[in-house]
Design a protein around this motif. Structure first.
Motif, PDB file in Angstrom:
ATOM      1  N   PRO A 145      -6.560 -20.061   2.613  1.00  0.00           N
ATOM      2  CA  PRO A 145      -6.087 -18.667   2.704  1.00  0.00           C
ATOM      3  C   PRO A 145      -4.766 -18.409   1.977  1.00  0.00           C
ATOM      4  O   PRO A 145      -4.506 -17.278   1.578  1.00  0.00           O
ATOM      5  N   ALA A 146      -3.954 -19.437   1.770  1.00  0.00           N
ATOM      6  CA  ALA A 146      -2.688 -19.235   1.059  1.00  0.00           C
ATOM      7  C   ALA A 146      -2.898 -19.090  -0.441  1.00  0.00           C
ATOM      8  O   ALA A 146      -1.966 -18.737  -1.164  1.00  0.00           O
ATOM      9  N   ARG A 147      -4.102 -19.333  -0.919  1.00  0.00           N
ATOM     10  CA  ARG A 147      -4.391 -19.214  -2.349  1.00  0.00           C
ATOM     11  C   ARG A 147      -4.220 -17.781  -2.845  1.00  0.00           C
ATOM     12  O   ARG A 147      -3.817 -17.540  -3.972  1.00  0.00           O
ATOM     13  N   ARG A 148      -4.566 -16.813  -1.975  1.00  0.00           N
ATOM     14  CA  ARG A 148      -4.556 -15.405  -2.377  1.00  0.00           C
ATOM     15  C   ARG A 148      -3.677 -14.570  -1.446  1.00  0.00           C
ATOM     16  O   ARG A 148      -4.178 -13.832  -0.602  1.00  0.00           O
ATOM     17  N   PRO A 149      -2.369 -14.670  -1.620  1.00  0.00           N
ATOM     18  CA  PRO A 149      -1.489 -13.857  -0.775  1.00  0.00           C
ATOM     19  C   PRO A 149      -1.523 -12.385  -1.178  1.00  0.00           C
ATOM     20  O   PRO A 149      -1.907 -12.038  -2.295  1.00  0.00           O
ATOM     21  N   THR A 150      -1.099 -11.555  -0.254  1.00  0.00           N
ATOM     22  CA  THR A 150      -0.851 -10.155  -0.572  1.00  0.00           C
ATOM     23  C   THR A 150       0.540 -10.091  -1.194  1.00  0.00           C
ATOM     24  O   THR A 150       1.494 -10.681  -0.686  1.00  0.00           O
ATOM     25  N   PHE A 151       0.638  -9.370  -2.305  1.00  0.00           N
ATOM     26  CA  PHE A 151       1.877  -9.259  -3.078  1.00  0.00           C
ATOM     27  C   PHE A 151       2.290  -7.801  -3.038  1.00  0.00           C
ATOM     28  O   PHE A 151       1.544  -6.929  -3.494  1.00  0.00           O
ATOM     29  N   ALA A 152       3.445  -7.522  -2.476  1.00  0.00           N
ATOM     30  CA  ALA A 152       3.887  -6.132  -2.300  1.00  0.00           C
ATOM     31  C   ALA A 152       5.129  -5.834  -3.128  1.00  0.00           C
ATOM     32  O   ALA A 152       6.046  -6.651  -3.204  1.00  0.00           O
ATOM     33  N   THR A 153       5.110  -4.650  -3.727  1.00  0.00           N
ATOM     34  CA  THR A 153       6.247  -4.154  -4.496  1.00  0.00           C
ATOM     35  C   THR A 153       6.448  -2.688  -4.120  1.00  0.00           C
ATOM     36  O   THR A 153       5.700  -2.132  -3.325  1.00  0.00           O
ATOM     37  N   VAL A 154       7.438  -2.073  -4.742  1.00  0.00           N
ATOM     38  CA  VAL A 154       7.662  -0.642  -4.579  1.00  0.00           C
ATOM     39  C   VAL A 154       7.511  -0.024  -5.962  1.00  0.00           C
ATOM     40  O   VAL A 154       8.130  -0.475  -6.931  1.00  0.00           O
ATOM     41  N   SER A 155       6.680   1.012  -6.061  1.00  0.00           N
ATOM     42  CA  SER A 155       6.437   1.659  -7.349  1.00  0.00           C
ATOM     43  C   SER A 155       7.719   2.337  -7.843  1.00  0.00           C
ATOM     44  O   SER A 155       8.622   2.613  -7.054  1.00  0.00           O
ATOM     45  N   PRO A 156       7.790   2.619  -9.147  1.00  0.00           N
ATOM     46  CA  PRO A 156       8.979   3.306  -9.672  1.00  0.00           C
ATOM     47  C   PRO A 156       9.273   4.639  -8.981  1.00  0.00           C
ATOM     48  O   PRO A 156      10.417   5.063  -8.922  1.00  0.00           O
ATOM     49  N   ASP A 157       8.225   5.274  -8.408  1.00  0.00           N
ATOM     50  CA  ASP A 157       8.470   6.541  -7.701  1.00  0.00           C
ATOM     51  C   ASP A 157       8.591   6.353  -6.184  1.00  0.00           C
ATOM     52  O   ASP A 157       8.540   7.320  -5.428  1.00  0.00           O
ATOM     53  N   GLY A 158       8.795   5.104  -5.754  1.00  0.00           N
ATOM     54  CA  GLY A 158       9.142   4.838  -4.359  1.00  0.00           C
ATOM     55  C   GLY A 158       8.019   4.530  -3.399  1.00  0.00           C
ATOM     56  O   GLY A 158       8.268   4.333  -2.212  1.00  0.00           O
ATOM     57  N   TRP A 159       6.774   4.463  -3.849  1.00  0.00           N
ATOM     58  CA  TRP A 159       5.651   4.186  -2.957  1.00  0.00           C
ATOM     59  C   TRP A 159       5.435   2.685  -2.794  1.00  0.00           C
ATOM     60  O   TRP A 159       5.518   1.932  -3.770  1.00  0.00           O
ATOM     61  N   PRO A 160       5.103   2.243  -1.583  1.00  0.00           N
ATOM     62  CA  PRO A 160       4.775   0.826  -1.404  1.00  0.00           C
ATOM     63  C   PRO A 160       3.439   0.522  -2.083  1.00  0.00           C
ATOM     64  O   PRO A 160       2.542   1.366  -2.105  1.00  0.00           O
ATOM     65  N   GLU A 161       3.351  -0.669  -2.666  1.00  0.00           N
ATOM     66  CA  GLU A 161       2.126  -1.115  -3.325  1.00  0.00           C
ATOM     67  C   GLU A 161       1.824  -2.530  -2.844  1.00  0.00           C
ATOM     68  O   GLU A 161       2.723  -3.361  -2.780  1.00  0.00           O
ATOM     69  N   ALA A 162       0.588  -2.807  -2.525  1.00  0.00           N
ATOM     70  CA  ALA A 162       0.188  -4.149  -2.125  1.00  0.00           C
ATOM     71  C   ALA A 162      -1.114  -4.496  -2.829  1.00  0.00           C
ATOM     72  O   ALA A 162      -1.991  -3.641  -2.973  1.00  0.00           O
ATOM     73  N   GLN A 183      12.328  -2.448  -9.978  1.00  0.00           N
ATOM     74  CA  GLN A 183      12.932  -3.118  -8.817  1.00  0.00           C
ATOM     75  C   GLN A 183      12.371  -4.538  -8.767  1.00  0.00           C
ATOM     76  O   GLN A 183      11.256  -4.745  -8.310  1.00  0.00           O
ATOM     77  N   PRO A 184      13.130  -5.529  -9.251  1.00  0.00           N
ATOM     78  CA  PRO A 184      12.597  -6.888  -9.390  1.00  0.00           C
ATOM     79  C   PRO A 184      12.558  -7.687  -8.077  1.00  0.00           C
ATOM     80  O   PRO A 184      13.065  -8.803  -7.991  1.00  0.00           O
ATOM     81  N   ARG A 185      11.940  -7.084  -7.078  1.00  0.00           N
ATOM     82  CA  ARG A 185      11.783  -7.734  -5.780  1.00  0.00           C
ATOM     83  C   ARG A 185      10.346  -7.567  -5.317  1.00  0.00           C
ATOM     84  O   ARG A 185       9.703  -6.562  -5.607  1.00  0.00           O
ATOM     85  N   ALA A 186       9.888  -8.550  -4.547  1.00  0.00           N
ATOM     86  CA  ALA A 186       8.536  -8.488  -4.001  1.00  0.00           C
ATOM     87  C   ALA A 186       8.502  -9.176  -2.651  1.00  0.00           C
ATOM     88  O   ALA A 186       9.409  -9.953  -2.307  1.00  0.00           O
TER      89      ALA A 186
END
Length: 185
Positions: free
Chosen positions: A29-46, A78-81
């Motif tokens: 299960p650790a092979r495919r983590p969920t990766f979350a960022t924030v879009s340039p217009d402020g929306w969460p993305e996963a 925003q270089p964070r995840a």
């Protein structure tokens, strides 16, 4: 003898071991983590990504992506995840926060040459990922090393929750030299 989940050191070791299994075992299960960022217009993305490597000595995990994917635009703004893994067999939730750097082009060419042909198909699609198309299959896969990017995620915090008979939660931070801090679950 104590179980791994009874000490902060045991949990930290299990976290890195679990991530290592994710790199080595395509069915883990650790092979495919969920990766979350924030879009340039402020929306969460996963989205789901594939864990490609880990280095616990420097607390870095890597994933690969297409240079023209939406996650690149988000990371440039925003270089964070955050990465999230749920391992049901271990009753273990792992959440990582990371600072992300993007490598591509000449920096990644040697790695590109090692990627099997079938995997290279994921990097280089026309039109670019996220572009509207009229029908579901109106795109062409054209593997292109110029569109291959490596995301180096330098882990800054780890939050691990073991949901056994007794719930345990612990936080680790780079600033705290990876000393565990128990938290209320």
């Amino acid at each position: 003898m104590s179980e791994w989940f009874e000490t902060t050191d045991g949990i930290l070791s299990k976290v890195w071991g679990t991530l290592g299994r994710g790199v080595a075992d395509v069915k883990h299960p650790a092979r495919r983590p969920t990766f979350a960022t924030v879009s340039p217009d402020g929306w969460p993305e996963a989205r789901t990504v594939v864990l490609r490597s880990i280095d616990p000595t420097v607390a870095v995990v890597t994933v690969h992506t297409d240079l023209y994917s939406d996650k690149i635009k988000s990371l440039q703004a925003q270089p964070r995840a955050a990465l999230h893994i749920w391992d049901a067999k271990q009753d273990l939730q792992i959440r990582l926060q990371a600072e992300v750097s993007i490598s591509s082009g000449a920096q990644t060419r040697a790695l590109w040459d090692k990627i099997p042909d079938h995997a290279q198909q994921s990097y280089g699609v026309t039109p670019a990922p996220g572009t509207p198309i009229k029908t579901a299959l109106e795109y062409v896969k054209d593997p292109d090393p110029a569109t291959f990017a490596v995301l180096q995620c330098t882990v800054t915090t780890i939050d691990a929750v073991h949901l056994g008979a007794d719930h345990r939660r612990v936080s680790f931070s780079r600033l705290g030299h990876w000393q565990g801090q128990w938290l209320s679950p």
